[in-house]
Design an enzyme around this catalytic site. Structure first.
Site, PDB file in Angstrom:
ATOM      1  CD  GLN A 192       0.038  -1.834   3.118  1.00 47.76           C
ATOM      2  OE1 GLN A 192      -0.100  -2.281   1.770  1.00 47.76           O
ATOM      3  NE2 GLN A 192      -0.321  -1.522   4.017  1.00 47.76           N
ATOM      4  CB  THR A 238      18.331 -10.367   2.448  1.00 49.17           C
ATOM      5  OG1 THR A 238      19.577 -10.059   2.280  1.00 49.17           O
ATOM      6  CG2 THR A 238      18.409 -10.487   3.469  1.00 49.17           C
ATOM      7  CG  HIS A 263      17.696  -9.151   7.214  1.00 49.10           C
ATOM      8  ND1 HIS A 263      17.460  -7.896   7.075  1.00 49.10           N
ATOM      9  CD2 HIS A 263      19.122  -9.202   6.472  1.00 49.10           C
ATOM     10  CE1 HIS A 263      18.907  -6.950   6.945  1.00 49.10           C
ATOM     11  NE2 HIS A 263      19.684  -7.849   6.688  1.00 49.10           N
ATOM     12  CD  GLU A 329      19.966  -8.010  -0.845  1.00 48.35           C
ATOM     13  OE1 GLU A 329      19.113  -7.282  -0.822  1.00 48.35           O
ATOM     14  OE2 GLU A 329      19.950  -9.322  -0.573  1.00 48.35           O
ATOM     15  CG  HIS A 330      24.190  -9.146  -0.147  1.00 46.84           C
ATOM     16  ND1 HIS A 330      23.116  -9.170   0.579  1.00 46.84           N
ATOM     17  CD2 HIS A 330      24.287  -7.966   0.586  1.00 46.84           C
ATOM     18  CE1 HIS A 330      22.098  -8.233   1.132  1.00 46.84           C
ATOM     19  NE2 HIS A 330      23.000  -7.627   0.573  1.00 46.84           N
ATOM     20  CG  HIS A 422       9.964  12.229 -40.313  1.00 48.99           C
ATOM     21  ND1 HIS A 422       9.127  11.544 -40.196  1.00 48.99           N
ATOM     22  CD2 HIS A 422      10.696  11.726 -39.281  1.00 48.99           C
ATOM     23  CE1 HIS A 422       8.103  11.762 -39.068  1.00 48.99           C
ATOM     24  NE2 HIS A 422       9.299  11.324 -38.422  1.00 48.99           N
TER      25      HIS A 422
END
Length: 434
Positions: A192, A238, A263, A329-330, A422
């Site tokens: 939201q 993560t 996490h 990601e890592h 053009h």
């Protein structure tokens, strides 16, 4: 505690992406679940935002705006050592952002024919900071600093309301906003919040770009709204991958796998190694270290999930191919000549080289950004940087002589495309002045 996938001795599959660990619920599946949320915010605005806050966050409220006084109070009450750590994180990230800041480039193609590649900051951005199991105060820094360095004029930030804090975001998050001078803050979380930024709701005007990490539902909302607004990347739940050989310290490897599992129960921790001995030793370390942590149950769930695992490979070459396919990601590199191995990797949000560059460093004070693409998106997306908050605009400035020099080519190409008007748009300028 953590499963194994053995790729040794097998003929290379057409695509390692089919065999690396992945979560069972992916972003595409999550888009179907949150589509009604996004649509409700689009059609009913802040009323829907407040309803979902009550449903998902357990906070009944009549407003989404965080008062400026609450932000200042949070900063005034912030522990001095936490403030000092935040200030150092800001200093380091601001330095790298300023170094990366691109400037206008002007090219003179001929006398009087000039094209300028101009960098223009976004007019208004919406920054998302998670506040669920782990209130990520560091994500305030990672979002806000590059936006400020880029010169963004209007910055709004959203973070979930907390029942324990009177329906406001977590106090350290509010304090970091005040520290950085961000005073448009909303107590809104999840899909939201992304929809609020995209369509506007109540006091929040629509933004041009949405950035920031979040759970899979936040990533799904960003996917749904791509095109309505710009997004940085799908920075969802993560994940960490570690490529290691027999020189790696199993205690370090285990600690780093645990650090990201901390996490979220859905976090992914993946070890890719050509050393079965290391794999065995890491499992022993995991058993030991997990039970010494504060969030044992959460970490155990993440490590034992479908999204985590130890992948055994024949050698480092195969390991590089596997981590490239995983596109973490890592990504940590714990191998001989780690610098050279890291240079061979194409797909990763951020790469951490050697035993003294853990992902935790990047989460807070490396000077890099921790808002990074997840779920394999690092094969096509980059981590958040000052560049994400800038647009490129070509400014074309030609004299009559410069136009005349290229007019014939324009006319030929216009005819080749059956677009004669053009060519006429060029010719009329020269005919009138000839």
């Amino acid at each position: 505690m953590i499963r194994r996938i053995d790729l040794r001795g097998a003929s290379a599959p057409a695509d390692y992406r089919a065999v690396v660990p992945r979560a069972e619920l992916d972003v595409e599946a999550a888009t179907h679940l949150i589509r009604p949320v996004v649509e409700a915010v689009r059609t009913r605005g802040v009323e829907a935002v407040l309803e979902y806050g009550a449903q998902f966050d357990g906070v009944v409220a009549d407003d989404v705006v965080v008062p400026r006084e609450a932000l200042q109070t949070a900063l005034d009450e912030l522990d001095r050592t936490v403030r000092s750590a935040l200030e150092e994180s800001v200093r380091r990230l601001r330095a790298t952002c300023e170094a990366e800041l691109e400037h206008d480039v002007t090219t003179e193609l001929a006398t009087g024919a000039v094209v300028t590649h101009r960098k223009v900051p976004m007019g208004r951005v919406g920054l998302y900071v998670p506040g669920g199991l782990a209130p990520l105060v560091s994500s305030v820094v990672m979002n806000v600093v590059p936006a400020q360095v880029a010169g963004v004029g209007s910055i709004a930030l959203a973070s979930p309301p907390q029942k324990d804090h009177g329906g406001l975001p977590e106090p350290t998050i509010m304090a970091a906003c005040a520290l950085l001078g961000v005073d448009e803050v909303y107590a809104v979380g999840g899909a939201q919040a992304i929809a609020m930024f995209g369509y506007g709701a109540g006091p929040c005007r629509p933004v041009d770009l949405v950035t920031g990490p979040g759970n899979i539902y936040v990533a799904a909302a960003k996917r749904l709204l791509r095109g309505v607004v710009g997004i940085d990347s799908e920075a969802g739940t993560t994940e960490i991958a570690i490529l290691a050989d027999d020189t790696a310290d199993p205690a370090y490897v285990a600690a780093d796998l645990i650090s990201q599992a901390e996490h979220d129960p859905a976090a992914a921790s993946v070890l890719v190694t050509d050393s079965e001995r290391l794999a065995d030793e890491v499992v022993v370390e995991l058993e030991k270290q997990v039970h010494e942590t504060r969030h044992t149950e959460r970490i155990s769930t993440a490590l034992g999930g479908q999204q985590s695992g130890i992948v055994l490979v024949d050698d480092v070459d195969q390991g590089v191919a596997v981590v490239d396919a995983y596109a973490a990601e890592h990504l940590e590199i714990h191998t001989r000549d780690a610098v050279a191995v890291a240079a061979r990797v194409r797909n990763a949000g951020a790469i951490f080289v050697g035993p003294y560059a853990p992902v935790s460093l990047g989460d807070y004070c490396a000077g890099s950004n921790h808002v990074l693409p997840t779920a394999g998106c690092a094969c096509h997306s980059s981590g958040l940087s000052v560049r994400a908050f800038l647009k490129s605009v070509h400014v074309v400035d030609y004299s009559r002589a410069a136009l005349a020099e290229v007019a014939g080519h324009v006319g030929v190409l216009a005819e080749a495309e059956d677009l004669p008007a053009h060519g006429r748009a060029v010719a009329i300028r020269l005919d009138e002045q000839s």
